[in-house]
Write a protein that holds these residues in place. Sequence first.
Motif, PDB file in Angstrom:
ATOM      1  N   MET A 160       0.836  -1.208   0.000  1.00  0.00           N
ATOM      2  CA  MET A 160       0.000   0.000   0.000  1.00  0.00           C
ATOM      3  C   MET A 160       0.868   1.255   0.000  1.00  0.00           C
ATOM      4  SD  MET A 160      -2.923  -1.007   2.763  1.00  0.00           S
ATOM      5  CE  MET A 160      -3.806   0.525   2.675  1.00  0.00           C
ATOM      6  N   LEU A 161       1.879   1.267   0.851  1.00  0.00           N
ATOM      7  CA  LEU A 161       2.743   2.443   0.948  1.00  0.00           C
ATOM      8  C   LEU A 161       3.515   2.690  -0.346  1.00  0.00           C
ATOM      9  CD1 LEU A 161       4.080   1.970   4.580  1.00  0.00           C
ATOM     10  CD2 LEU A 161       2.390   3.637   3.779  1.00  0.00           C
ATOM     11  N   LEU A 162       4.029   1.637  -0.947  1.00  0.00           N
ATOM     12  CA  LEU A 162       4.755   1.790  -2.215  1.00  0.00           C
ATOM     13  C   LEU A 162       3.839   2.293  -3.332  1.00  0.00           C
ATOM     14  CD1 LEU A 162       7.057  -1.352  -2.182  1.00  0.00           C
ATOM     15  CD2 LEU A 162       7.766   1.049  -2.045  1.00  0.00           C
ATOM     16  N   LEU A 163       2.644   1.728  -3.416  1.00  0.00           N
ATOM     17  CA  LEU A 163       1.689   2.166  -4.429  1.00  0.00           C
ATOM     18  C   LEU A 163       1.341   3.640  -4.249  1.00  0.00           C
ATOM     19  CD1 LEU A 163      -0.174   1.346  -6.809  1.00  0.00           C
ATOM     20  CD2 LEU A 163      -1.931   0.848  -5.099  1.00  0.00           C
ATOM     21  N   GLU A 164       1.117   4.035  -3.024  1.00  0.00           N
ATOM     22  CA  GLU A 164       0.769   5.432  -2.747  1.00  0.00           C
ATOM     23  C   GLU A 164       1.927   6.371  -3.066  1.00  0.00           C
ATOM     24  OE1 GLU A 164      -1.238   8.731  -1.994  1.00  0.00           O
ATOM     25  OE2 GLU A 164      -2.174   6.741  -2.012  1.00  0.00           O
ATOM     26  N   GLN A 165       3.135   6.002  -2.687  1.00  0.00           N
ATOM     27  CA  GLN A 165       4.286   6.875  -2.924  1.00  0.00           C
ATOM     28  C   GLN A 165       4.636   7.005  -4.406  1.00  0.00           C
ATOM     29  OE1 GLN A 165       7.413   5.302  -0.487  1.00  0.00           O
ATOM     30  NE2 GLN A 165       6.795   6.496   1.304  1.00  0.00           N
TER      31      GLN A 165
END
Length: 125
Positions: free
Chosen positions: A77-82
């Motif tokens: 989730m964090l990678l996709l958002e960043q």
Amino acid sequence: MQHSRELEPPPGSFLTGLLRGIRRRCPGCGQSHLFSRYVTVVPNCPDCGLETSAYRADDAPPYFTIFVVGHVVIPGMLLLEQKFHPEPWVHMATWVPMTLLLTLALLPPIKGAVIGAQWALRMKS
């Protein structure tokens, strides 16, 4: 009535019990299925007679499953958002099904691994 005989784990059998459990097989012989349903443990192994119902996994498999799934989903989730800053609906459409599928797929092998480890460590209830 069939009497169960207890298979004593040989020394150094922790990995064997773990791997047989992950494959959802009897930790004693590795031949028979460990579960009769999704995560319902068979009372006794039909091949070797191991009393598998004596090994109680209880809350450990859900805990380990949540731990593993969380360590996959949260970084994703964090990678996709960043990287892409998608709309919130993209996160919902991606991560809710991913979380559900990973949880349902990992719970049986993790429960089998816990039971296999208990067998190897002689941890009966």
